[in-house]
Design a protein around this motif. Structure first.
Motif, PDB file in Angstrom:
ATOM      1  N   ILE A  98       0.718  -1.093  -0.224  1.00 48.98           N
ATOM      2  CA  ILE A  98      -0.031   0.144   0.075  1.00 48.98           C
ATOM      3  C   ILE A  98       0.779   1.274  -0.013  1.00 48.98           C
ATOM      4  CG2 ILE A  98      -1.671   1.292   1.338  1.00 48.98           C
ATOM      5  CD1 ILE A  98      -3.065  -1.212   1.924  1.00 48.98           C
ATOM      6  N   LEU A  99       1.880   1.252   0.870  1.00 52.50           N
ATOM      7  CA  LEU A  99       2.742   2.395   0.726  1.00 52.50           C
ATOM      8  C   LEU A  99       3.940   2.566  -0.195  1.00 52.50           C
ATOM      9  CD1 LEU A  99       2.809   2.914   4.485  1.00 52.50           C
ATOM     10  CD2 LEU A  99       1.427   4.035   3.112  1.00 52.50           C
ATOM     11  N   THR A 100       4.459   1.390  -0.248  1.00 53.45           N
ATOM     12  CA  THR A 100       6.056   1.540  -1.008  1.00 53.45           C
ATOM     13  C   THR A 100       5.543   1.353  -2.470  1.00 53.45           C
ATOM     14  OG1 THR A 100       7.048   0.576   0.877  1.00 53.45           O
ATOM     15  CG2 THR A 100       8.258   0.660  -1.122  1.00 53.45           C
ATOM     16  N   VAL A 101       4.876   0.038  -2.936  1.00 49.64           N
ATOM     17  CA  VAL A 101       4.720   0.016  -4.379  1.00 49.64           C
ATOM     18  C   VAL A 101       4.183   0.884  -4.787  1.00 49.64           C
ATOM     19  CG1 VAL A 101       3.980  -1.778  -5.770  1.00 49.64           C
ATOM     20  CG2 VAL A 101       5.191  -2.655  -3.802  1.00 49.64           C
ATOM     21  N   SER A 102       2.841   1.446  -4.276  1.00 48.05           N
ATOM     22  CA  SER A 102       2.007   2.492  -4.951  1.00 48.05           C
ATOM     23  C   SER A 102       2.716   3.602  -5.369  1.00 48.05           C
ATOM     24  CB  SER A 102       1.049   2.830  -3.920  1.00 48.05           C
ATOM     25  OG  SER A 102      -0.052   3.696  -4.524  1.00 48.05           O
ATOM     26  N   PHE A 103       3.810   4.082  -4.296  1.00 48.30           N
ATOM     27  CA  PHE A 103       4.469   5.328  -4.822  1.00 48.30           C
ATOM     28  C   PHE A 103       5.425   4.936  -5.669  1.00 48.30           C
ATOM     29  CE2 PHE A 103       2.891   6.700  -0.359  1.00 48.30           C
ATOM     30  CZ  PHE A 103       2.132   7.794  -0.998  1.00 48.30           C
ATOM     31  N   ALA A 104       6.378   3.722  -5.608  1.00 42.64           N
ATOM     32  CA  ALA A 104       7.486   3.531  -6.566  1.00 42.64           C
ATOM     33  C   ALA A 104       6.849   3.437  -8.039  1.00 42.64           C
ATOM     34  CB  ALA A 104       8.146   2.367  -5.947  1.00 42.64           C
ATOM     35  N   VAL A 105       5.787   2.647  -8.084  1.00 40.69           N
ATOM     36  CA  VAL A 105       5.393   2.368  -9.740  1.00 40.69           C
ATOM     37  C   VAL A 105       4.127   3.438 -10.157  1.00 40.69           C
ATOM     38  CG1 VAL A 105       6.117   0.122  -9.646  1.00 40.69           C
ATOM     39  CG2 VAL A 105       3.781   0.367  -9.002  1.00 40.69           C
ATOM     40  N   GLY A 106       3.854   4.059  -9.112  1.00 37.42           N
ATOM     41  CA  GLY A 106       2.661   5.040  -9.397  1.00 37.42           C
ATOM     42  C   GLY A 106       2.768   5.870 -10.822  1.00 37.42           C
ATOM     43  N   GLY A 107       3.740   6.324 -10.927  1.00 39.27           N
ATOM     44  CA  GLY A 107       4.171   7.235 -12.122  1.00 39.27           C
ATOM     45  C   GLY A 107       4.335   6.484 -13.407  1.00 39.27           C
ATOM     46  N   ILE A 108       4.756   5.309 -13.293  1.00 33.27           N
ATOM     47  CA  ILE A 108       5.031   4.667 -14.534  1.00 33.27           C
ATOM     48  C   ILE A 108       3.728   3.595 -14.861  1.00 33.27           C
ATOM     49  CG2 ILE A 108       7.480   4.832 -14.441  1.00 33.27           C
ATOM     50  CD1 ILE A 108       7.502   1.711 -13.470  1.00 33.27           C
ATOM     51  N   ALA A 109       2.896   3.420 -13.987  1.00 34.88           N
ATOM     52  CA  ALA A 109       1.637   2.554 -14.135  1.00 34.88           C
ATOM     53  C   ALA A 109       0.911   2.574 -14.905  1.00 34.88           C
ATOM     54  CB  ALA A 109       1.178   1.897 -12.926  1.00 34.88           C
ATOM     55  N   GLY A 110       0.306   4.164 -15.149  1.00 31.28           N
ATOM     56  CA  GLY A 110      -0.575   4.617 -16.256  1.00 31.28           C
ATOM     57  C   GLY A 110      -2.013   4.480 -15.421  1.00 31.28           C
ATOM     58  N   GLY A 111      -2.949   4.490 -16.323  1.00 34.99           N
ATOM     59  CA  GLY A 111      -4.158   4.180 -15.831  1.00 34.99           C
ATOM     60  C   GLY A 111      -4.445   3.120 -14.635  1.00 34.99           C
ATOM     61  N   ILE A 112      -3.530   2.175 -14.456  1.00 45.43           N
ATOM     62  CA  ILE A 112      -4.088   0.894 -13.587  1.00 45.43           C
ATOM     63  C   ILE A 112      -4.013   1.665 -12.109  1.00 45.43           C
ATOM     64  CG2 ILE A 112      -1.711   0.091 -13.489  1.00 45.43           C
ATOM     65  CD1 ILE A 112      -4.917  -1.868 -13.674  1.00 45.43           C
ATOM     66  N   VAL A 113      -3.096   2.652 -12.008  1.00 42.69           N
ATOM     67  CA  VAL A 113      -2.992   3.239 -10.634  1.00 42.69           C
ATOM     68  C   VAL A 113      -4.270   3.586  -9.969  1.00 42.69           C
ATOM     69  CG1 VAL A 113      -2.328   5.343  -9.499  1.00 42.69           C
ATOM     70  CG2 VAL A 113      -0.763   4.176 -11.368  1.00 42.69           C
ATOM     71  N   GLN A 114      -5.233   3.933 -10.746  1.00 46.24           N
ATOM     72  CA  GLN A 114      -6.648   4.254  -9.732  1.00 46.24           C
ATOM     73  C   GLN A 114      -7.324   2.995  -9.175  1.00 46.24           C
ATOM     74  OE1 GLN A 114      -9.221   5.829 -12.975  1.00 46.24           O
ATOM     75  NE2 GLN A 114      -8.912   4.052 -14.090  1.00 46.24           N
ATOM     76  N   TYR A 115      -6.697   1.976  -9.541  1.00 49.97           N
ATOM     77  CA  TYR A 115      -7.162   0.609  -9.045  1.00 49.97           C
ATOM     78  C   TYR A 115      -6.341   0.102  -7.833  1.00 49.97           C
ATOM     79  CZ  TYR A 115     -10.348   0.977 -12.744  1.00 49.97           C
ATOM     80  OH  TYR A 115     -11.169   1.221 -13.638  1.00 49.97           O
ATOM     81  N   PHE A 116      -5.270   0.786  -7.464  1.00 53.35           N
ATOM     82  CA  PHE A 116      -4.471   0.416  -6.491  1.00 53.35           C
ATOM     83  C   PHE A 116      -5.089   0.704  -5.128  1.00 53.35           C
ATOM     84  CE2 PHE A 116       0.115   0.961  -8.208  1.00 53.35           C
ATOM     85  CZ  PHE A 116      -0.042   0.211  -9.348  1.00 53.35           C
ATOM     86  N   PRO A 117      -4.814  -0.177  -4.173  1.00 50.17           N
ATOM     87  CA  PRO A 117      -5.445  -0.080  -2.931  1.00 50.17           C
ATOM     88  C   PRO A 117      -5.669   1.127  -2.088  1.00 50.17           C
ATOM     89  CG  PRO A 117      -3.983  -2.144  -2.779  1.00 50.17           C
ATOM     90  CD  PRO A 117      -3.680  -1.236  -4.039  1.00 50.17           C
TER      91      PRO A 117
END
Length: 174
Positions: A110-129
């Motif tokens: 929830i904290l680390t992966v979301s921030f690390a890949v948030g910028g490069i994941a694109g539209g899938i970020v809106q479904y992160f926990p």
């Protein structure tokens, strides 16, 4: 064979255990799953509404009015958004049988992966926990997912974890 001998056999122990895991045991399992969510929901709603009202004092002219667009949604949704990860963690704890392992996984994902890949994941970020539930709060409208849809994604994730946790408890109890 006497009744005393039968009560000492493994067959009797299994039979008694299955009888004890009937409706009362099922209600107990349900209570183990729902109680943390209910406590966090109550605390989250009180905290969310209090924070909203007290925060208005510091925001001055930029504060959202209590009757303003999205105000009730933000205050109510904030409380619900606090309860859903608690239910998610409850289900995962039942599956993994370790609160420390669940806490480690949640902090990592929830904290680390979301921030690390948030910028490069694109539209899938809106479904992160961490991002899906935040869409219910004003100012967090990113992507094409609406506020209640984001909260529904978080609720679905919590429901899957709770069902998996209940299944794991039922499998271990037999």
């Amino acid at each position: 064979m006497s009744a005393g001998w039968y009560s000492l056999t493994p067959v009797a122990a299994i039979s008694t255990r299955r009888e004890a895991s009937g409706a009362g045991r099922s209600l107990f399992r349900l209570a183990k799953m729902v109680r943390p969510g209910g406590l966090v929901l109550g605390t989250g709603l009180v905290t969310s509404f209090t924070t909203f009202l007290v925060g208005r004092l510091f925001m001055g002219e930029y504060a959202i009015r209590p009757g303003g667009p999205g105000a009730l949604r933000a205050a109510f949704g904030g409380g619900v958004h606090l309860a859903l990860p608690a239910l998610f963690a409850t289900g995962l704890t039942a599956v993994l049988r370790s609160a420390i392992a669940v806490l480690s996984l949640l902090v990592l994902f929830i904290l680390t992966v979301s921030f690390a890949v948030g910028g490069i994941a694109g539209g899938i970020v809106q479904y992160f926990p961490d991002r899906a539930g935040q869409l219910v709060l004003p100012g967090h409208q990113e992507g094409n997912t609406g506020p209640w849809t984001g909260l529904a994604v978080t609720a679905g994730r919590a429901a899957v974890a709770l069902v998996a946790g209940r299944w794991a408890l039922c499998e271990r109890d037999v």
